[in-house]
Each structure stands twice: as C-alpha cells, then as structure tokens.
Design a protein around this motif. Structure first.
Motif, short mmCIF file in Angstrom:
data_model
loop_
_atom_site.label_atom_id
_atom_site.label_comp_id
_atom_site.label_asym_id
_atom_site.label_seq_id
_atom_site.Cartn_x
_atom_site.Cartn_y
_atom_site.Cartn_z
N ARG A 28 0.82 -1.22 0.00
CA ARG A 28 0.00 0.00 0.00
C ARG A 28 0.86 1.27 0.00
NH1 ARG A 28 -3.22 -3.21 3.80
NH2 ARG A 28 -5.04 -3.91 2.66
N LEU A 29 1.77 1.32 -0.95
CA LEU A 29 2.67 2.46 -1.07
C LEU A 29 1.93 3.64 -1.70
CD1 LEU A 29 5.84 0.64 -2.43
CD2 LEU A 29 5.40 1.37 -0.09
N PRO A 30 2.28 4.85 -1.31
CA PRO A 30 1.61 6.03 -1.89
C PRO A 30 2.20 6.39 -3.26
CG PRO A 30 3.19 6.72 -0.25
CD PRO A 30 3.18 5.22 -0.22
N THR A 32 1.47 6.04 -7.46
CA THR A 32 0.48 5.70 -8.48
C THR A 32 1.09 4.70 -9.45
OG1 THR A 32 1.19 7.56 -9.84
CG2 THR A 32 -0.67 7.93 -8.36
N GLU A 43 8.22 7.64 -10.63
CA GLU A 43 7.35 7.74 -9.45
C GLU A 43 8.01 7.10 -8.23
OE1 GLU A 43 4.26 9.16 -8.96
OE2 GLU A 43 4.55 10.06 -10.94
N TYR A 47 9.31 8.81 -4.67
CA TYR A 47 8.95 8.26 -3.36
C TYR A 47 10.20 8.03 -2.51
CZ TYR A 47 7.41 4.80 0.10
OH TYR A 47 7.17 4.11 1.26
#
Length: 151
Positions: A28-30, A32, A43, A47
């Motif tokens: 559940r990494l933030p 996309t 992306e 992160y």
C-alpha cells in the motif's frame, strides 16, 4: 541488437513492471501505478527521494530527439527519390537525375559540412547508447533499493 534480444528485454521489463505493481499494491505504497516502466521508476524515485533517474531519462529523450532530427534530412531525401520514380506516372515533371547531380556537386564542394554532420550523428547515437545503458543500470538499482526497503 537482435530481435530476440529486443523481445527478451521487453518481456523482462514487463515482468519487472508487474512485480513493481504487485509490491505497490501489497505494501500500500503512496505511489500511483503507471503502465510505462520509465514513468513508474520516476514515481518510485520520487517516493525514495531522488531525481537522478529523472535527469538521466530527460537526457536520453533529448538525445533520441536529436538523432531523429539529424536523420530527418536523409529520410526526406529517400522519400524524394522514392517519390520521383512514380511522380512522372502522375504527371509531375521531376528530374531526379539533375537534382542528384546538383546535390552531389554540393556535397563535393562542402565535404567538410557532411563530415561534421556524420560525426555529430555518430556521436549522438553513441551518446544515446551510453545513456541508455546508464538508464537500465539505474532502473535496477532503484528497484533493488525499493525492495530492500520493503523487506
């Protein structure tokens, strides 16, 4: 690069992208999910707090655009030669032999420009391949860094 190498690399990239999507969903990494590996790596790098891959990817795109622009005159000339063979059938009076002769004389008179053009093109292609190797290495280092942090 042979066709089998290209196919193998594409399949490897697709498998890597699939693993990255699975890890993003599982932990559940933030981040996309993207359909392109390079966009996904950008992306992930954001992160992780870096921007080296983004800069390298921008340089690669610029070098790729440059080789395309330098190859454009050759493409236009080839299209002209191809079209001139069939232009007479459609009523256009194009004298390709006279054009080729004048172009040849121009090349002979300004040979140094052609040599610089060729060296620039070859140098840009070599630079692109060097950057492409660095991009591939950086992709795997970012992926390894992500999986090291997650595990």
């Amino acid at each position: 690069m042979s066709n089998f190498q290209i196919l193998s690399e594409s399949l490897d990239n697709a498998e890597l992208l699939k693993k990255l999507h699975h890890a993003i969903d599982e932990y559940r990494l933030p981040i996309t999910s993207k359909d392109d590996l390079n966009s996904q790596i950008v992306e992930i790098e954001k992160y992780l707090g870096g921007n080296e891959f983004s800069n390298l990817n921008a340089k690669t795109k610029f070098a790729n655009l440059g080789t395309g622009l330098l190859g454009l005159p050759v493409l236009i000339y080839c299209l002209f030669l191809f079209g001139s063979r069939y232009a007479n059938s459609f009523g256009f009076n194009i004298d390709a032999a006279a054009f080729n002769h004048s172009l040849f004389m121009l090349v002979i008179n300004y040979l140094w420009i052609l040599i610089i053009y060729a060296l620039l093109f070859i140098g840009l292609v070599a630079y692109f391949y060097k950057l492409n190797k660095q991009v591939k290495a950086k992709i795997y280092s970012i992926v390894n860094k992500l999986f090291t942090i997650l595990n």
